[in-house]
Scaffold this motif. Structure first.
Motif, short mmCIF file in Angstrom:
data_model
loop_
_atom_site.label_atom_id
_atom_site.label_comp_id
_atom_site.label_asym_id
_atom_site.label_seq_id
_atom_site.Cartn_x
_atom_site.Cartn_y
_atom_site.Cartn_z
N THR A 1 6.85 -2.29 9.78
CA THR A 1 7.16 -0.47 8.96
C THR A 1 6.45 -0.91 7.99
O THR A 1 5.65 -1.96 7.12
CB THR A 1 8.34 -0.74 8.74
OG1 THR A 1 9.03 -1.99 8.46
CG2 THR A 1 9.07 -0.85 10.74
N PRO A 2 6.60 0.40 6.64
CA PRO A 2 6.11 0.22 5.57
C PRO A 2 7.33 -0.96 4.94
O PRO A 2 6.42 -0.78 3.73
CB PRO A 2 6.20 1.51 5.43
CG PRO A 2 6.79 2.41 6.01
CD PRO A 2 7.09 1.84 7.83
N TYR A 3 7.53 -1.53 4.81
CA TYR A 3 8.81 -2.85 4.31
C TYR A 3 8.86 -3.39 5.28
O TYR A 3 9.80 -4.55 4.66
CB TYR A 3 10.10 -1.10 3.56
CG TYR A 3 11.16 -1.07 4.94
CD1 TYR A 3 11.34 -1.90 5.86
CD2 TYR A 3 11.00 -0.01 5.39
CE1 TYR A 3 12.47 -1.31 6.60
CE2 TYR A 3 11.47 0.46 6.45
CZ TYR A 3 11.95 0.30 6.99
OH TYR A 3 13.25 0.51 8.62
N ALA B 1 0.95 -1.30 0.11
CA ALA B 1 0.01 0.18 0.18
C ALA B 1 0.99 1.51 -0.11
O ALA B 1 0.79 2.44 -0.57
CB ALA B 1 -0.94 0.01 1.28
N LEU B 2 2.12 1.43 0.66
CA LEU B 2 2.75 2.26 0.50
C LEU B 2 4.09 2.47 0.05
O LEU B 2 4.84 3.26 -0.14
CB LEU B 2 3.07 2.89 2.31
CG LEU B 2 2.06 2.87 3.23
CD1 LEU B 2 2.72 2.95 4.99
CD2 LEU B 2 1.13 4.30 3.09
N TRP B 3 4.07 1.48 -1.07
CA TRP B 3 5.34 1.96 -1.93
C TRP B 3 5.70 2.65 -2.63
O TRP B 3 6.92 3.19 -2.71
CB TRP B 3 4.40 0.65 -3.16
CG TRP B 3 5.67 0.36 -4.17
CD1 TRP B 3 6.26 1.13 -5.14
CD2 TRP B 3 6.62 -0.82 -4.21
NE1 TRP B 3 6.75 0.97 -6.16
CE2 TRP B 3 7.35 -0.69 -5.57
CE3 TRP B 3 6.96 -1.78 -3.24
CZ2 TRP B 3 8.71 -1.66 -5.79
CZ3 TRP B 3 7.98 -3.25 -4.02
CH2 TRP B 3 8.92 -2.41 -5.00
N ASP B 4 4.73 3.46 -3.25
CA ASP B 4 4.99 4.98 -3.78
C ASP B 4 5.67 5.43 -2.45
O ASP B 4 6.26 6.51 -2.99
CB ASP B 4 3.80 5.41 -4.10
CG ASP B 4 2.74 4.89 -5.48
OD1 ASP B 4 4.11 4.14 -5.82
OD2 ASP B 4 1.82 5.23 -5.42
N ASP B 5 5.43 5.49 -1.83
CA ASP B 5 6.05 6.71 -1.02
C ASP B 5 7.68 6.60 0.19
O ASP B 5 8.67 6.60 0.70
CB ASP B 5 5.48 6.52 0.92
CG ASP B 5 3.75 7.57 0.62
OD1 ASP B 5 3.69 8.09 -0.86
OD2 ASP B 5 3.22 6.58 1.09
N LEU B 6 8.01 4.65 -0.53
CA LEU B 6 9.15 4.28 -0.07
C LEU B 6 10.02 4.68 -0.83
O LEU B 6 10.67 4.53 -2.22
CB LEU B 6 9.13 2.33 0.07
CG LEU B 6 7.46 1.99 0.69
CD1 LEU B 6 8.48 0.55 0.58
CD2 LEU B 6 8.59 2.29 2.01
N ASP C 1 14.44 1.06 0.52
CA ASP C 1 12.86 0.09 1.02
C ASP C 1 12.13 -0.48 0.19
O ASP C 1 11.62 -1.10 1.23
CB ASP C 1 12.08 1.41 2.14
CG ASP C 1 12.80 2.59 3.08
OD1 ASP C 1 14.44 1.24 3.12
OD2 ASP C 1 12.38 3.14 3.23
N ARG C 2 12.29 -0.23 -0.65
CA ARG C 2 11.21 -1.33 -1.91
C ARG C 2 12.36 -2.42 -1.85
O ARG C 2 11.79 -3.98 -1.82
CB ARG C 2 11.29 -0.69 -2.64
CG ARG C 2 10.25 0.87 -2.53
CD ARG C 2 10.35 0.98 -4.38
NE ARG C 2 9.06 2.52 -4.65
CZ ARG C 2 9.18 3.07 -5.34
NH1 ARG C 2 9.57 2.73 -6.61
NH2 ARG C 2 8.33 3.69 -5.85
#
Length: 371
Positions: free
Chosen positions: A230-232, A40-45, A49-50
């Motif tokens: 975490t987002p990742y 979901a937060l891929w664009d912000d990574l 982190d991706r």
């Protein structure tokens, strides 16, 4: 069921190799299991982190985890299967044992121990979070005048039983040591090993102790979706005491036991200051009865005590444990009219004895049961 494999994504590549969208093949697999929300937060990574997120998801056996989640969610709200109290014939009560029985079981247990037929498995993956500490539970000083930790108490009991077994043996010099298999978790492994090393294994030989880690499972929400730490990174937690079977199998420790001549396995939880590790009487009783699994139990102190109890699944069926959260008020308070005591009274206190053959059977059947 044949396990699915992720292909083409296992070899790490240069940082930032992923574009505006997650890797298509991995995204499609995540959609198959309704877990695409992890991206979901891929664009912000950041590119770094991706990369971490992709590697983290690649490390998860998605098909296995999906089976576990579906089985768990599918059991919610289901009525408890018909159960009966444990038959009196299946319980050996302390007050009913004759001196002759006690002596026979004691000698039989010591003989098996002296011959190297008993291994001990300690379930020690938990942290003392309920005691306000992230240290392994076994490291705790529990307030004894001696200042001894749970690990030290249990190690010294193994040493004591070894000495008793040697004294009872016709060939004391040939008495085999009790091998101690200690299950840790990714969160307690390093601290547990260091604790033993700095204390010189409490007098045990280094080569009679084997540490092994239990697995982890992704944390999921009430609807089965991955929770992100975490987002990742997907949040993960140790897979509980039940993870001992998969851990023993994956680390090939049952083969190790067989190579050592082990026939019986004493398995218990670390947070028990009174545990009689490698109890010769319990082992002798177990061998005498010729069963594949047994457990020590205590009577529930009162109806609302938060402990699981042993039951029989249907009349004449196998014995198993019903957790206190699964028991309704009627079952919790039901009285045996002939004894005046609770009808479902035998508490599971995580003190078990298994044959090695039984452990192999359970470990090999786990994945079949999760399909």
């Amino acid at each position: 069921m044949k396990e699915e494999m992720v292909v083409g994504l296992s070899a790490p590549g240069p940082v930032g190799r992923w574009g505006a969208a997650p890797p298509q093949a991995l995204l499609e697999r995540m959609k198959d299991y309704d877990q695409e929300g992890a991206f979901a937060l891929w664009d912000d990574l950041s590119p770094e982190d991706r990369e971490l997120l992709v590697r983290d998801i690649e490390s998860i056996d998605l098909s296995r985890i999906d089976r576990i989640i579906r089985r768990s969610l599918g059991s919610q709200g289901m009525p408890l299967p018909a159960v009966e109290p444990v038959p009196e014939s299946s319980v050996s009560k302390v007050e009913d044992r004759s001196p002759e029985d006690k002596e026979r079981w004691w000698k039989k247990g010591l003989k098996a121990i002296s011959e190297g037929k008993l291994a001990v498995v300690l379930l020690a993956g938990g942290q003392g979070t309920r005691l306000g500490s992230s240290d392994p539970k076994g490291c705790f000083n529990i307030g004894l005048p001696s200042g001894k930790s749970l690990f030290q108490l249990q190690a010294e009991r193994i040493l004591c039983v070894q000495k008793l077994a040697a004294q009872s043996s016709e060939s004391p010099s040939n008495t085999m040591p009790i091998h101690w298999y200690i299950m840790t978790s990714p969160f307690t492994d390093a601290a547990t090993r260091k604790f033993f090393e700095t204390r010189r294994y409490f007098g045990l030989d280094v080569d009679q102790v084997t540490f092994f880690q239990q697995g982890t499972l992704p944390c999921v929400s009430a609807d089965g979706r991955f929770i992100m730490e975490t987002p990742y990174r997907v949040a993960k937690a140790p897979d509980g005491n039940g993870g001992v079977y998969a851990a023993l199998k994956s680390k090939k420790l049952m083969e190790d036991m067989a190579a050592r001549g082990v026939k019986y396995v004493d398995c218990y939880g670390v947070d028990n200051a009174l545990v009689r590790v490698a109890d010769p009487t319990f082992l002798g009783y177990f061998i005498d009865k010729g069963v594949s699994a047994a457990a020590k139990v205590v009577r529930k102190a009162y109806p609302q005590e938060n402990v699981g109890v042993f039951v029989q699944r249907g009349r004449g069926g196998p014995l198993s444990v019903v957790e206190y959260s699964e028991m309704d008020a009627a079952m919790t308070t039901e009285i045996n009219q002939s004894t005046g005591r609770l009808r479902y009274c035998w508490s599971n206190i995580c003190l078990h004895m298994f044959t090695l053959d039984f452990l192999n059977q359970v470990a090999n059947s786990l994945e079949k049961d999760s399909v």
